[in-house]
Design a protein around this motif. Structure first.
Motif, PDB file in Angstrom:
ATOM      1  N   SER A  64       0.826  -1.213   0.000  1.00 59.18           N
ATOM      2  CA  SER A  64       0.000   0.000   0.000  1.00 59.18           C
ATOM      3  C   SER A  64       0.861   1.263   0.000  1.00 59.18           C
ATOM      4  N   LYS A  65       2.073   1.172   0.565  1.00 58.43           N
ATOM      5  CA  LYS A  65       2.984   2.323   0.555  1.00 58.43           C
ATOM      6  C   LYS A  65       3.611   2.524  -0.826  1.00 58.43           C
ATOM      7  N   MET A  66       3.781   1.428  -1.548  1.00 61.50           N
ATOM      8  CA  MET A  66       4.416   1.504  -2.875  1.00 61.50           C
ATOM      9  C   MET A  66       3.455   1.980  -3.961  1.00 61.50           C
ATOM     10  N   LEU A  67       2.182   1.648  -3.803  1.00 62.05           N
ATOM     11  CA  LEU A  67       1.231   1.875  -4.899  1.00 62.05           C
ATOM     12  C   LEU A  67       1.080   3.328  -5.352  1.00 62.05           C
ATOM     13  N   PRO A  68       0.974   4.306  -4.455  1.00 60.91           N
ATOM     14  CA  PRO A  68       0.749   5.684  -4.937  1.00 60.91           C
ATOM     15  C   PRO A  68       1.792   6.176  -5.942  1.00 60.91           C
TER      16      PRO A  68
ATOM     17  N   LEU B 245       1.337   6.714 -10.268  1.00 66.03           N
ATOM     18  CA  LEU B 245       1.648   7.985 -10.935  1.00 66.03           C
ATOM     19  C   LEU B 245       2.764   7.840 -11.971  1.00 66.03           C
ATOM     20  N   GLY B 246       3.228   6.604 -12.164  1.00 65.81           N
ATOM     21  CA  GLY B 246       4.316   6.368 -13.115  1.00 65.81           C
ATOM     22  C   GLY B 246       5.673   6.751 -12.579  1.00 65.81           C
TER      23      GLY B 246
ATOM     24  N   GLN C 238       9.832  -3.872 -11.563  1.00 68.96           N
ATOM     25  CA  GLN C 238       9.419  -3.996 -12.974  1.00 68.96           C
ATOM     26  C   GLN C 238       8.059  -4.692 -13.071  1.00 68.96           C
ATOM     27  N   THR C 239       7.887  -5.754 -12.282  1.00 65.20           N
ATOM     28  CA  THR C 239       6.644  -6.531 -12.327  1.00 65.20           C
ATOM     29  C   THR C 239       5.468  -5.715 -11.810  1.00 65.20           C
ATOM     30  N   LEU C 240       5.702  -4.941 -10.759  1.00 64.40           N
ATOM     31  CA  LEU C 240       4.645  -4.095 -10.212  1.00 64.40           C
ATOM     32  C   LEU C 240       4.222  -3.035 -11.233  1.00 64.40           C
ATOM     33  N   ALA C 241       5.200  -2.390 -11.856  1.00 67.84           N
ATOM     34  CA  ALA C 241       4.891  -1.368 -12.871  1.00 67.84           C
ATOM     35  C   ALA C 241       4.135  -1.995 -14.052  1.00 67.84           C
ATOM     36  N   LYS C 242       4.573  -3.168 -14.480  1.00 72.03           N
ATOM     37  CA  LYS C 242       3.933  -3.866 -15.606  1.00 72.03           C
ATOM     38  C   LYS C 242       2.488  -4.247 -15.261  1.00 72.03           C
ATOM     39  N   THR C 243       2.284  -4.739 -14.031  1.00 74.19           N
ATOM     40  CA  THR C 243       0.941  -5.138 -13.605  1.00 74.19           C
ATOM     41  C   THR C 243       0.000  -3.939 -13.563  1.00 74.19           C
ATOM     42  N   LEU C 244       0.544  -2.791 -13.160  1.00 76.34           N
ATOM     43  CA  LEU C 244      -0.262  -1.566 -13.095  1.00 76.34           C
ATOM     44  C   LEU C 244      -0.341  -0.837 -14.441  1.00 76.34           C
ATOM     45  N   LYS C 245       0.395  -1.390 -15.442  1.00 80.78           N
ATOM     46  CA  LYS C 245       0.462  -0.762 -16.780  1.00 80.78           C
ATOM     47  C   LYS C 245       0.978   0.678 -16.676  1.00 80.78           C
TER      48      LYS C 245
ATOM     49  N   PRO D  69       4.787   3.170 -16.521  1.00 77.86           N
ATOM     50  CA  PRO D  69       6.211   3.147 -16.895  1.00 77.86           C
ATOM     51  C   PRO D  69       7.091   2.783 -15.701  1.00 77.86           C
ATOM     52  N   HIS D  70       8.303   2.343 -16.013  1.00 77.72           N
ATOM     53  CA  HIS D  70       9.262   1.950 -14.971  1.00 77.72           C
ATOM     54  C   HIS D  70      10.583   2.626 -15.324  1.00 77.72           C
ATOM     55  N   LEU D  71      10.691   3.889 -14.939  1.00 78.48           N
ATOM     56  CA  LEU D  71      11.802   4.698 -15.432  1.00 78.48           C
ATOM     57  C   LEU D  71      12.706   5.247 -14.333  1.00 78.48           C
ATOM     58  N   LEU D  72      12.120   5.496 -13.162  1.00 72.65           N
ATOM     59  CA  LEU D  72      12.881   6.197 -12.131  1.00 72.65           C
ATOM     60  C   LEU D  72      13.589   5.235 -11.190  1.00 72.65           C
ATOM     61  N   ARG D  73      14.706   5.687 -10.665  1.00 75.12           N
ATOM     62  CA  ARG D  73      15.460   4.922  -9.678  1.00 75.12           C
ATOM     63  C   ARG D  73      15.651   5.810  -8.449  1.00 75.12           C
TER      64      ARG D  73
END
Length: 304
Positions: free
Chosen positions: A178-182, A186-187, A239-246, A248-252
């Motif tokens: 739940s902490k990761m989702l927001p 927002l990408g 990567q999997t979380l970003a993909k599941t939420l459709k 982007p996975h760009l920031l570190r």
């Protein structure tokens, strides 16, 4: 069974109650009225609420004790005061329960007590199971090691002890996810630091099923890694979380930024723990979710 449960209003405990409906549960909580209200959807009339153990001089009437109480370890910065609270919230109650078990002529047949994979400390990329011997001076190891030592004092010919070395529990509401989702929605999601650190995760369903399995398996005893058979790196999880939420996975997120923000507790994000649940699987337990992608798809199926 008649079960004494501590931590029943917490993240894991409140979900576990749904799996204890065939048992008589006595739930220890600081505020019974609030607990009863919070758990009204899971209480099938099988739960009795108590605010203290002071009226108990033994636990002869109980078949099992499940001890999940403890101050959340990741919710606040680790000040000296907070560290003390984290330790005492685990150790003091466990000592009380053990002394009541010792005072019993017909003690509970099983004592299931919490712990965490933080017991192992940073093990880098090396896979391991419960047989790993650890000598570590880190805070997470010290908290868990003493917690386990206290719990093990309950062990006797009449009482078996199971220790729950719990990984990162994933659930639709609450906990780490739940902490990761927001930010991910927002990408703005991405790996933490280099992202190569291993994350021992477990789906909430398997967490509570695992506890129930240990409760109902008479020959189960000792330490158990409560985490899925396939831990993943932080980068792969991200990567999997970003993909599941459709998304982007760009920031570190750089390590220094989180170390600055979280202080010493940032080890919870950077320690690499490639723990395997060898003992649980050898007992015959089957995970509903052993891989991260199906687990996240299930957990996020009701989200955008």
């Amino acid at each position: 069974m008649k079960v004494l449960l501590t931590g029943g209003t917490g993240f894991i405990g409140s979900e576990l109650l749904k799996y204890l409906t065939t048992h008589e549960v006595v739930l220890l909580t600081r505020t019974p009225s609030k607990a009863k209200e919070k758990l009204s959807h899971t209480d099938m009339g099988n739960v009795r609420y108590i605010s203290s153990l002071d009226d108990y001089h033994h636990l002869n009437d109980f078949d099992a004790v499940i001890n999940l109480a403890g101050e959340p370890i990741a919710d606040k910065r680790w000040t000296k005061k907070q560290k003390k609270h984290i330790c005492e919230s685990r150790w003091t109650l466990t000592e009380k329960l053990v002394s009541l078990i010792h005072a019993s002529t017909t003690p509970p047949s099983v004592f299931i007590s919490g712990s965490a994979v933080g017991y192992y400390g940073d093990q880098q990329e090396h896979p391991f199971d419960e047989t790993l011997h650890v000598s570590d001076h880190g805070f997470t190891h010290n908290v868990c090691a003493k917690w386990e030592q206290i719990a093990c004092r309950a062990r006797s010919e009449m009482t078996r002890v199971c220790l729950l070395r719990t990984g990162v529990v994933l659930a639709p509401q609450g906990g780490a996810l739940s902490k990761m989702l927001p930010p991910y929605r927002l990408g703005l999601g991405g790996p933490i630091g280099h992202g190569r650190q291993f994350m021992p995760w477990i789906h909430m369903l398997d967490m509570v099923r695992g506890i129930t399995y240990l409760l109902e398996t008479p020959h189960a005893h000792g330490e158990f890694n409560l985490c899925a058979p396939h831990p993943v790196t932080n980068k792969l999880f991200s990567q999997t979380l970003a993909k599941t939420l459709k998304r982007p996975h760009l920031l570190r997120t750089p390590k220094w930024a989180l170390s600055l923000a979280m202080g010493e507790s940032s080890v919870l994000l950077f320690d690499s723990i490639r723990a395997k649940p060898k003992k649980l699987t050898e007992l015959g337990f089957h995970f509903s979710y052993s891989r991260i992608e199906p687990a996240l798809k299930n957990l996020l199926q009701h989200h955008d």
